[in-house]
Design an enzyme around this catalytic site. Sequence first.
Site, PDB file in Angstrom:
ATOM      1  N   THR A 115      -2.529 -72.181 -12.523  1.00 44.91           N
ATOM      2  CA  THR A 115      -2.233 -74.099 -12.658  1.00 44.91           C
ATOM      3  C   THR A 115      -3.067 -74.633 -11.948  1.00 44.91           C
ATOM      4  OG1 THR A 115      -1.298 -73.792  -9.655  1.00 44.91           O
ATOM      5  CG2 THR A 115       0.787 -73.545 -10.515  1.00 44.91           C
ATOM      6  N   CYS A 116      -3.416 -75.793 -11.471  1.00 42.75           N
ATOM      7  CA  CYS A 116      -4.713 -75.328 -11.525  1.00 42.75           C
ATOM      8  C   CYS A 116      -6.054 -74.430 -10.624  1.00 42.75           C
ATOM      9  CB  CYS A 116      -5.113 -77.613 -10.874  1.00 42.75           C
ATOM     10  SG  CYS A 116      -4.722 -78.152 -11.997  1.00 42.75           S
TER      11      CYS A 116
END
Length: 335
Positions: A60-61
């Site tokens: 994910t980010c």
Amino acid sequence: MVREGEERIGNRVSLGVIGVSYRETTLQQREQVLHILQQAQGSFRPEVFQEERDYVLLATCHRVELYSVAPAELFDSLAQEIELLGVSPYFYRNQDCFAHLFCVAGGLDSLVLGETEIQGQVKRAYLQAAREQKLSFALHFLFQKALKEGKVFRAKGGAPYAEITIPILVDQELRRRQIDKKASLLFIGYSEINRSVAYHLQRQGFSCITFCSRQQLPTLSMRQVVREELCFQDPYRVVFLGSSELQYALPHSLWESIWDIPDRIVFDFAVPRALPSHTVFPHRYVDMDQISDWLREHRKEVNSAHLHSLREVAYRYWNSLNQRLERRDCVGANA
């Protein structure tokens, strides 16, 4: 599909997770760790450990993690490779692996405390792994129960309300830069983060929003352009990049013109970044490192009672998994 003849989880084989997050790493380091974990797929081949190993890669980010039922030496080798980057990865095994994923899915380990996006990201990572591999019963059990209890935890009000989110921060940055609400905004990629930012800005009064994706989306109420028709010479004031695969999905000649419009702002939400760092104009470019810095300034502290309660639920499921595996062993021995 569940693998047959699964090896017992014990001293030699662990259900574990190795990874890094926003706490230990910069965006560039997370990109490097993601590359290591992607390349590590070869370590799961039968010729390396006598039998095929399964895994779930969560990227994910703000975190990059690999979950697997595997020997300790596999996790050790990955940790050593990551440490060569000057990064100290975390490794949780067995019941601690359960507790970690339950807290991740519940939003208690997020930079945006209580965010809901992580639930969908965990689910998509699990479903993708299940499509591509024959996952072990233990991994199925771990992810299914973490997703279930993360949802229950939020429904009961255990997860804190996220007052500062990425869409809010983007809105604030556009106001700071005095971007007019009639300005043309382009979102490339129909990712969850792009959608959340676009709909938030629409509610704030931005009226000229365009999405660019592989194909037309019949349910989308905003303007659309397919990738083949995309042109950065069009007067988009702000461009949002929502997927790392864009770097290779769009022709190099197109990327060369992304900075041609004076004062155009580019938000790069992708990990790895859609635009290589050496090609950007720093004062006109915002990546997840900058967004993470903003979020840290507003991050709330985790409620210890919430953390404890979710971990206790995770430990109960870990015990339940072991009981199920023991029953399967007994049935197999008596067959």
